[in-house]
Design a protein around this motif. Structure first.
Motif, PDB file in Angstrom:
ATOM      1  N   MET A   1      54.925 -70.328  31.511  1.00 56.85           N
ATOM      2  CA  MET A   1      56.307 -69.942  31.305  1.00 56.85           C
ATOM      3  C   MET A   1      56.977 -69.856  32.676  1.00 56.85           C
ATOM      4  N   GLU A   2      57.401 -71.007  33.178  1.00 56.88           N
ATOM      5  CA  GLU A   2      57.950 -71.077  34.527  1.00 56.88           C
ATOM      6  C   GLU A   2      59.347 -70.490  34.611  1.00 56.88           C
ATOM      7  N   GLU A   3      60.262 -71.065  33.915  1.00 59.78           N
ATOM      8  CA  GLU A   3      61.645 -70.606  33.957  1.00 59.78           C
ATOM      9  C   GLU A   3      61.927 -69.798  32.698  1.00 59.78           C
ATOM     10  N   ILE A   4      62.405 -68.610  32.871  1.00 54.50           N
ATOM     11  CA  ILE A   4      62.702 -67.756  31.728  1.00 54.50           C
ATOM     12  C   ILE A   4      64.146 -68.011  31.285  1.00 54.50           C
ATOM     13  N   ALA A   5      64.296 -68.324  30.025  1.00 54.32           N
ATOM     14  CA  ALA A   5      65.613 -68.635  29.465  1.00 54.32           C
ATOM     15  C   ALA A   5      66.517 -67.406  29.494  1.00 54.32           C
ATOM     16  N   ARG A   6      67.813 -67.673  29.472  1.00 54.32           N
ATOM     17  CA  ARG A   6      68.814 -66.590  29.492  1.00 54.32           C
ATOM     18  C   ARG A   6      68.593 -65.607  28.338  1.00 54.32           C
ATOM     19  N   THR A   7      68.280 -66.116  27.157  1.00 49.84           N
ATOM     20  CA  THR A   7      68.053 -65.244  26.001  1.00 49.84           C
ATOM     21  C   THR A   7      66.833 -64.355  26.239  1.00 49.84           C
ATOM     22  N   ASP A   8      65.782 -64.930  26.809  1.00 47.10           N
ATOM     23  CA  ASP A   8      64.589 -64.134  27.093  1.00 47.10           C
ATOM     24  C   ASP A   8      64.881 -63.061  28.137  1.00 47.10           C
ATOM     25  N   ARG A   9      65.695 -63.393  29.130  1.00 42.79           N
ATOM     26  CA  ARG A   9      66.091 -62.378  30.130  1.00 42.79           C
ATOM     27  C   ARG A   9      66.859 -61.238  29.465  1.00 42.79           C
ATOM     28  N   ARG A  10      67.713 -61.580  28.524  1.00 39.74           N
ATOM     29  CA  ARG A  10      68.485 -60.550  27.806  1.00 39.74           C
ATOM     30  C   ARG A  10      67.542 -59.677  26.976  1.00 39.74           C
ATOM     31  N   ILE A  11      66.565 -60.309  26.319  1.00 40.52           N
ATOM     32  CA  ILE A  11      65.564 -59.556  25.553  1.00 40.52           C
ATOM     33  C   ILE A  11      64.843 -58.576  26.472  1.00 40.52           C
ATOM     34  N   LEU A  12      64.415 -59.063  27.629  1.00 45.96           N
ATOM     35  CA  LEU A  12      63.717 -58.193  28.584  1.00 45.96           C
ATOM     36  C   LEU A  12      64.600 -57.050  29.057  1.00 45.96           C
ATOM     37  N   GLU A  13      65.857 -57.345  29.335  1.00 43.16           N
ATOM     38  CA  GLU A  13      66.786 -56.302  29.783  1.00 43.16           C
ATOM     39  C   GLU A  13      66.930 -55.214  28.720  1.00 43.16           C
ATOM     40  N   LEU A  14      67.105 -55.614  27.462  1.00 44.69           N
ATOM     41  CA  LEU A  14      67.273 -54.643  26.388  1.00 44.69           C
ATOM     42  C   LEU A  14      65.990 -53.850  26.136  1.00 44.69           C
ATOM     43  N   LEU A  15      64.836 -54.519  26.201  1.00 40.89           N
ATOM     44  CA  LEU A  15      63.571 -53.803  26.012  1.00 40.89           C
ATOM     45  C   LEU A  15      63.289 -52.849  27.166  1.00 40.89           C
ATOM     46  N   ARG A  16      63.686 -53.239  28.362  1.00 40.25           N
ATOM     47  CA  ARG A  16      63.488 -52.353  29.517  1.00 40.25           C
ATOM     48  C   ARG A  16      64.340 -51.097  29.358  1.00 40.25           C
ATOM     49  N   ARG A  17      65.549 -51.259  28.856  1.00 40.20           N
ATOM     50  CA  ARG A  17      66.429 -50.113  28.642  1.00 40.20           C
ATOM     51  C   ARG A  17      65.935 -49.203  27.523  1.00 40.20           C
ATOM     52  N   ASP A  18      65.403 -49.826  26.448  1.00 39.06           N
ATOM     53  CA  ASP A  18      64.929 -49.053  25.303  1.00 39.06           C
ATOM     54  C   ASP A  18      63.807 -49.826  24.628  1.00 39.06           C
ATOM     55  N   SER A  19      62.569 -49.501  24.982  1.00 33.71           N
ATOM     56  CA  SER A  19      61.435 -50.243  24.427  1.00 33.71           C
ATOM     57  C   SER A  19      61.192 -49.923  22.947  1.00 33.71           C
ATOM     58  N   ARG A  20      61.921 -48.946  22.423  1.00 33.26           N
ATOM     59  CA  ARG A  20      61.781 -48.588  21.011  1.00 33.26           C
ATOM     60  C   ARG A  20      62.845 -49.235  20.125  1.00 33.26           C
ATOM     61  N   ILE A  21      63.667 -50.107  20.694  1.00 33.86           N
ATOM     62  CA  ILE A  21      64.685 -50.777  19.911  1.00 33.86           C
ATOM     63  C   ILE A  21      64.018 -51.569  18.790  1.00 33.86           C
ATOM     64  N   SER A  22      64.605 -51.519  17.605  1.00 36.70           N
ATOM     65  CA  SER A  22      64.014 -52.257  16.490  1.00 36.70           C
ATOM     66  C   SER A  22      64.205 -53.751  16.705  1.00 36.70           C
ATOM     67  N   ASN A  23      63.335 -54.538  16.111  1.00 38.33           N
ATOM     68  CA  ASN A  23      63.447 -55.992  16.232  1.00 38.33           C
ATOM     69  C   ASN A  23      64.779 -56.471  15.651  1.00 38.33           C
ATOM     70  N   ALA A  24      65.216 -55.849  14.557  1.00 37.53           N
ATOM     71  CA  ALA A  24      66.489 -56.245  13.943  1.00 37.53           C
ATOM     72  C   ALA A  24      67.654 -55.990  14.901  1.00 37.53           C
ATOM     73  N   ASP A  25      67.664 -54.832  15.551  1.00 35.59           N
ATOM     74  CA  ASP A  25      68.734 -54.520  16.506  1.00 35.59           C
ATOM     75  C   ASP A  25      68.653 -55.424  17.731  1.00 35.59           C
ATOM     76  N   LEU A  26      67.447 -55.678  18.199  1.00 41.18           N
ATOM     77  CA  LEU A  26      67.256 -56.564  19.343  1.00 41.18           C
ATOM     78  C   LEU A  26      67.759 -57.968  19.010  1.00 41.18           C
ATOM     79  N   ALA A  27      67.393 -58.467  17.843  1.00 43.45           N
ATOM     80  CA  ALA A  27      67.829 -59.802  17.412  1.00 43.45           C
ATOM     81  C   ALA A  27      69.348 -59.879  17.341  1.00 43.45           C
ATOM     82  N   ARG A  28      69.970 -58.855  16.777  1.00 47.41           N
ATOM     83  CA  ARG A  28      71.435 -58.845  16.660  1.00 47.41           C
ATOM     84  C   ARG A  28      72.077 -58.867  18.048  1.00 47.41           C
ATOM     85  N   GLU A  29      71.535 -58.082  18.988  1.00 45.45           N
ATOM     86  CA  GLU A  29      72.089 -58.006  20.352  1.00 45.45           C
ATOM     87  C   GLU A  29      72.014 -59.335  21.098  1.00 45.45           C
TER      88      GLU A  29
END
Length: 151
Positions: A1-29
């Motif tokens: 996984m050389e280059e991390i896509a923008r969507t994956d970076r956003r996923i990481l940012e949201l999980l870093r802020r709140d690792s308990r976020i539900s998958n449904a909320d994460l997907a919507r964000e």
């Protein structure tokens, strides 16, 4: 996984802020379906980009108000003494982080404890008793300006 896509970076940012976020909320964000989002998170975990999940603790409320960055100078770089230093540092709860770096100091420790007296005990009863340690310089942390941002 050389280059991390923008969507994956956003996923990481949201999980870093709140690792308990539900998958449904994460997907919507991030604008994905829940199943697609789950697959991307799983791929990040399998690739080792996500190493684990944790919590953020207010350490001052736990009575750990004293924090310092300690610049450690070694006597010499004998492999046995170096290995002993690393093993010893890894066992101490007061040592929150340890970095081997270039520059004047050999290692930089982030040390956190209850107060100045506890820090003094850490120095006298632990750090200065390690054969590899020649000296240490302490910089007190006055306040936190920034912690954990995704590059």
């Amino acid at each position: 996984m050389e280059e991390i896509a923008r969507t994956d970076r956003r996923i990481l940012e949201l999980l870093r802020r709140d690792s308990r976020i539900s998958n449904a909320d994460l997907a919507r964000e991030v604008g994905l379906s829940p199943s697609s989002c789950w697959r991307r998170v799983r791929a990040l975990e399998e690739a080792g980009v996500i190493r684990g999940y944790g919590i953020s603790i207010d350490e001052e409320k736990l009575g750990l108000a004293f924090k310092a960055v300690v610049h450690v100078h070694l006597t010499r770089h004998d492999p046995e003494q170096l290995a002993g230093f690393i093993r010893a540092v890894q066992t101490k709860d007061e040592v929150r982080e340890c970095y081997a770096t270039t520059g004047q100091a050999d290692y930089h420790l982030v040390v956190q404890c209850r107060d100045l007296a506890a820090y003094n005990r850490f120095l006298e009863e632990f750090l200065f008793r390690l054969p590899a340690v020649a000296s240490a310089q302490t910089n007190l942390v006055l306040r936190n300006i920034k912690t954990r941002e995704i590059p």
